[in-house]
Scaffold this active site. Structure first.
Site, short mmCIF file in Angstrom:
data_model
loop_
_atom_site.label_atom_id
_atom_site.label_comp_id
_atom_site.label_asym_id
_atom_site.label_seq_id
_atom_site.Cartn_x
_atom_site.Cartn_y
_atom_site.Cartn_z
N ASP A 105 -6.23 0.56 0.28
CA ASP A 105 -6.49 0.83 1.69
C ASP A 105 -7.90 0.34 2.04
OD1 ASP A 105 -8.18 2.64 0.52
OD2 ASP A 105 -7.22 4.43 1.37
N LYS B 26 0.83 -1.20 0.00
CA LYS B 26 0.00 0.00 0.00
C LYS B 26 0.87 1.26 0.00
CE LYS B 26 -2.09 1.55 3.72
NZ LYS B 26 -3.00 1.71 4.87
#
Length: 214
Positions: free
Chosen positions: A139, A121
């Site tokens: 996310d 991420k």
């Protein structure tokens, strides 16, 4: 409507809804985004933006932060939660940037993944926002919205969501779309009670259609 067709429609609608989408973490140098995204785990971006002001005032460079005692970093970042592990990762990451990359953040995805505290991420966020490369940041907002809309089917693992989205989202759209997912997730499609009645995607969203039928 195929998943790819739905993805393209979602992209166009969210562009109109949130034309100025971007990262909500404040930074003016790549290494600062690395620090902030580590601090943002289980913490709001707004709080991170306040906390890092004090951190950078005391340690304004990669070198200064690399040399800082971990205990000092922890004392400053404690309001973001998980202070001990975050401080340890930030310290180790800055040391690696200093020792192996001349204080610069590498522009290679695999190199970013080797930095302490950096996962897919974070690496995607850096690649997309700092270097303008194709990126998909999975996310919690991205995972929730893509499942609800019907772009992925019951997938919660971030890497699996990312891989599924790469197949249906044009590479150049990924980074901005994920920022728009965050904005839409906060404004409309929140976790507990999504406001489907005011959603610009309600007629093509699987969740909205299923709940309208019940």
């Amino acid at each position: 409507m195929t998943k790819k067709q739905r993805a393209l429609e979602v992209i166009e609608r969210l562009k109109k809804e949130y034309p100025d989408a971007g990262c909500t973490l404040d930074y003016d140098q790549a290494w600062k985004l690395l620090v902030s995204v580590r601090l943002a785990a289980q913490c709001t971006d707004a709080r991170v933006n306040v906390v890092v002001e004090g951190l950078y005032e005391k340690y304004p460079t990669v070198e200064a932060l690399a040399e800082a005692p971990v205990e000092d970093i922890e004392a400053i970042v404690r309001p973001c939660g998980l202070g001990k592990s975050k401080a340890r990762d930030i310290s180790a990451c800055m040391k690696m940037l200093r020792d192996e990359y001349g204080g610069k953040v590498p522009d290679d995805f695999d190199a970013l993944l080797k930095l302490p505290g950096v996962g897919r991420k974070s690496a995607n966020l850096i690649m997309g926002d700092v270097f303008g490369e194709p990126a998909i940041v999975t996310d919690t907002h991205c995972i929730r919205l893509t499942n609800r809309i019907g772009l992925v089917d019951g997938i919660k693992d971030p890497k699996k969501v990312e891989m599924a989205l790469w197949k249906i989202i044009p590479p150049e759209e990924g980074s901005d779309l994920c920022h728009r997912f965050v904005m839409h997730g906060r404004a409309v499609c929140n976790a507990r009670k999504p406001e489907c009645e005011k959603c610009c995607l309600r007629d093509i969203c699987r969740y909205a259609r299923e709940n309208a039928a019940t």
